[in-house]
Design an enzyme around this catalytic site. Sequence first.
Site, mmCIF file in Angstrom:
data_model
loop_
_atom_site.group_PDB
_atom_site.id
_atom_site.type_symbol
_atom_site.label_atom_id
_atom_site.label_comp_id
_atom_site.label_asym_id
_atom_site.label_seq_id
_atom_site.Cartn_x
_atom_site.Cartn_y
_atom_site.Cartn_z
ATOM 1 C CB SER A 244 -0.875 -0.065 1.344
ATOM 2 O OG SER A 244 -1.694 1.241 1.241
ATOM 3 C CB THR A 289 -7.288 -1.342 1.313
ATOM 4 O OG1 THR A 289 -7.120 -2.117 -0.066
ATOM 5 C CG2 THR A 289 -6.040 -2.029 2.066
ATOM 6 C CE LYS A 293 -11.433 -0.554 -1.067
ATOM 7 N NZ LYS A 293 -11.481 -0.035 -2.364
ATOM 8 C CG ASP A 330 -12.413 3.376 -3.579
ATOM 9 O OD1 ASP A 330 -11.434 4.052 -3.367
ATOM 10 O OD2 ASP A 330 -12.610 2.322 -3.350
ATOM 11 N N GLY A 353 -15.480 -5.082 -15.483
ATOM 12 C CA GLY A 353 -15.539 -5.520 -13.887
ATOM 13 C C GLY A 353 -16.688 -5.075 -13.444
ATOM 14 C CB ALA A 354 -19.301 -6.731 -11.963
ATOM 15 C CB ALA A 357 -12.597 -0.594 -8.163
ATOM 16 C CE1 TYR A 439 -3.609 2.351 -6.563
ATOM 17 C CE2 TYR A 439 -1.248 2.506 -6.167
ATOM 18 C CZ TYR A 439 -2.368 2.250 -5.696
ATOM 19 O OH TYR A 439 -2.685 1.748 -4.306
HETATM 20 P P1 NAP Z 1 -12.435 -7.119 -7.032
HETATM 21 O O1 NAP Z 1 -13.618 -6.505 -6.293
HETATM 22 O O2 NAP Z 1 -11.695 -8.397 -6.711
HETATM 23 O O3 NAP Z 1 -13.200 -6.802 -8.399
HETATM 24 C C1 NAP Z 1 -12.333 -7.393 -9.575
HETATM 25 C C2 NAP Z 1 -13.025 -7.413 -11.018
HETATM 26 O O4 NAP Z 1 -12.338 -7.635 -11.968
HETATM 27 C C3 NAP Z 1 -14.203 -8.567 -10.921
HETATM 28 O O5 NAP Z 1 -15.193 -8.195 -11.881
HETATM 29 C C4 NAP Z 1 -13.466 -9.754 -11.709
HETATM 30 O O6 NAP Z 1 -14.214 -10.783 -12.044
HETATM 31 C C5 NAP Z 1 -12.643 -8.936 -12.676
HETATM 32 N N1 NAP Z 1 -11.446 -9.650 -13.110
HETATM 33 C C6 NAP Z 1 -10.677 -10.234 -12.401
HETATM 34 N N2 NAP Z 1 -9.636 -10.773 -12.937
HETATM 35 C C7 NAP Z 1 -9.936 -10.746 -14.306
HETATM 36 C C8 NAP Z 1 -9.513 -10.976 -15.462
HETATM 37 N N3 NAP Z 1 -8.714 -11.818 -15.595
HETATM 38 N N4 NAP Z 1 -10.214 -10.885 -16.796
HETATM 39 C C9 NAP Z 1 -11.662 -10.365 -16.641
HETATM 40 N N5 NAP Z 1 -12.008 -9.754 -15.424
HETATM 41 C C10 NAP Z 1 -11.315 -9.855 -14.334
HETATM 42 O O7 NAP Z 1 -11.242 -5.911 -6.944
HETATM 43 P P2 NAP Z 1 -11.573 -4.219 -6.828
HETATM 44 O O8 NAP Z 1 -11.260 -3.963 -5.558
HETATM 45 O O9 NAP Z 1 -12.750 -3.999 -7.503
HETATM 46 O O10 NAP Z 1 -10.249 -3.746 -7.668
HETATM 47 C C11 NAP Z 1 -10.104 -3.908 -9.021
HETATM 48 C C12 NAP Z 1 -9.221 -2.825 -9.689
HETATM 49 O O11 NAP Z 1 -9.364 -1.540 -9.431
HETATM 50 C C13 NAP Z 1 -7.586 -3.088 -8.939
HETATM 51 O O12 NAP Z 1 -6.647 -3.381 -9.978
HETATM 52 C C14 NAP Z 1 -7.352 -2.151 -8.331
HETATM 53 O O13 NAP Z 1 -5.895 -1.747 -8.362
HETATM 54 C C15 NAP Z 1 -8.111 -0.880 -8.731
HETATM 55 N N6 NAP Z 1 -8.494 0.017 -7.686
HETATM 56 C C16 NAP Z 1 -7.947 1.384 -7.874
HETATM 57 C C17 NAP Z 1 -8.184 2.377 -6.865
HETATM 58 C C18 NAP Z 1 -7.634 3.690 -7.175
HETATM 59 O O14 NAP Z 1 -7.640 4.393 -6.238
HETATM 60 N N7 NAP Z 1 -6.809 4.081 -8.148
HETATM 61 C C19 NAP Z 1 -9.201 2.216 -5.945
HETATM 62 C C20 NAP Z 1 -9.681 0.847 -5.741
HETATM 63 C C21 NAP Z 1 -9.549 -0.156 -6.802
HETATM 64 P P3 NAP Z 1 -14.799 -11.831 -11.175
HETATM 65 O O15 NAP Z 1 -15.746 -11.171 -10.473
HETATM 66 O O16 NAP Z 1 -15.125 -12.905 -12.427
HETATM 67 O O17 NAP Z 1 -13.500 -12.385 -10.326
#
Ligand code: NAP
Length: 507
Positions: A244, A289, A293, A330, A353-354, A357, A439
């Site tokens: 982090s 995180t 969450k 977020d 994605g779903a 985030a 990022y």
């Molecule tokens: P999460 O809850 O695990 O959700 C990930 C999503 O991506 C799910 O829909 C997942 O599908 C899908 N996914 C994962 N691997 C995949 C693949 N190989 N092909 C297609 N879809 C895929 O994670 P999250 O917390 O939402 O985080 C997602 C991203 O957002 C991360 O990269 C994180 O770095 C970024 N993020 C950035 C910030 C920021 O401040 N910039 C803040 C939060 C998050 P399934 O449900 O089928 O697994």
Amino acid sequence: MLARNKICAVVAAVQSDPMRRQLQLALRQTRTVELRLDWLSDDREITHFLKGLAAAKLCGTFIATCRRREAGGRYPGTIAGQLFHLAEAIQAGCLWYDLEIETVSQCPPELLDVLLGEGRQLRSAHFFQRMPPNLKGVATALMRGRRPEAIKIAAHCHSLADSLKLLRFARLGHDIVAIPMGDVTLPVRLLSLREGSALTYAPVEHPTAPGQVSLDEAKTVYRADKIDRQTRIYAVIGDPIGHSLSPIMHNAGFQARKMNAVYLPFLVHDLKDFLASIKFLGIQGFSVTIPHKESILRYLDDCDPLARKIGAVNTVVVRRGGKLYGYNTDYVGVMRALEPRIPLRNSRVLILGAGGAARAVAFALAQAGAAVCVCARRTARAKSLALAVRGQSIARNRLRYDFFDAIVNATPVGMYPRVTQSPLETAELNCRLVFDTIYRPRETRLLQLAARRDIQTVSGLDMFVAQGAAQWEIWTSERAPIANMRRAVIRALQREEESRTIVRTRR
Ligand code: NAP
């Protein structure tokens, strides 16, 4: 008093040259240094190093440690060899020597007086597996016989609750060093000085115990020696948490505003264990995180309605009486990253994605008046999110025939170390703007493909800094020094990228 500078640098290397270099680096940050003689390769190397130390006539409080293997150290020799080197160390200018209880119990006190009488004894007990059930009993055993000038108890803690027991113990006397060891103890080590521990250890280079923070980080990021009873404590909880950048960002904000506050990373396997430590540690707010969450919601006393709708909380404020109130920043991060770049009202935005985030992005965009389309590999999840924001789900094979004002990647595809991957192909990038929430790296493969098509790109860094700044403002009620926070994050990312390049070139 054991030492005025309570951050004790740990200098440990196999050869005397790097050991000397570490010592020089250590003395730039603190005047208290533990010399781990047992790390040196053999008896000759120890003597060689100590001769150099004597000749250098350095100014500082040095603690010589030559811990035997039987007591968890690296010295393979006998007790006689250990005592010989400690005597050499005292002659070379070490004021203190650390002697483990295992050795003390096997030596007549008169022998220790003759050999080490000119030095001060820090008598130590180490528990590498778990906390001893009876800390008072350990302390009594440490004080038995000829009294040492200070005592140290280092114990592996599997929970924060364990490490707090050690901190409570440190409150009992002036010259007690309490060292919680283990992955979950990092923040407690930094707070131990505030609780009365006479020292906290920080390695110059190699960690010598689990849970240690490097000397540089302890001094520059956490300002551990400045933490006192007035310091406001903030935290980030997650599992894993080591990656982090939030501590670097938030602490840069506190430093820029000259606030007596610190933000610490907590590796939390068990939410209840963390929540039970909030009162003792005086935590006033924390970031949440992965993977907590969503699960944190059930422990909150109240929550911002939007965070409840999103179903995820990334910010908690500890209010009077320990009541916990949750927010989702977020959401704010998404808005601050996108709003200045495209008009969101009546725009059509695709979210990939779903997950967590994606939910924050979808609610933020819907609230701003955008039509939201969701594309995820699990169609049911995409449909459910689309339904929640009155949008539509869209199949991957339709994307090359469709057009969007913006595309947002909210999947981890393309994140370090899989930096060559992209969630979409070039032919699917039919839009004016691409926003990647990732990022690490700042410029993902997806953003590179978009830039090649002259599409405007936005990095996840913007969202990361904006969501962090919003947290900072919720906690402090002051305007966040965003430029300083952003600069600190960029610097850290640059350092990471440089060290990866070095590793790659070495290979
Ligand atoms: P999460 O809850 O695990 O959700 C990930 C999503 O991506 C799910 O829909 C997942 O599908 C899908 N996914 C994962 N691997 C995949 C693949 N190989 N092909 C297609 N879809 C895929 O994670 P999250 O917390 O939402 O985080 C997602 C991203 O957002 C991360 O990269 C994180 O770095 C970024 N993020 C950035 C910030 C920021 O401040 N910039 C803040 C939060 C998050 P399934 O449900 O089928 O697994």
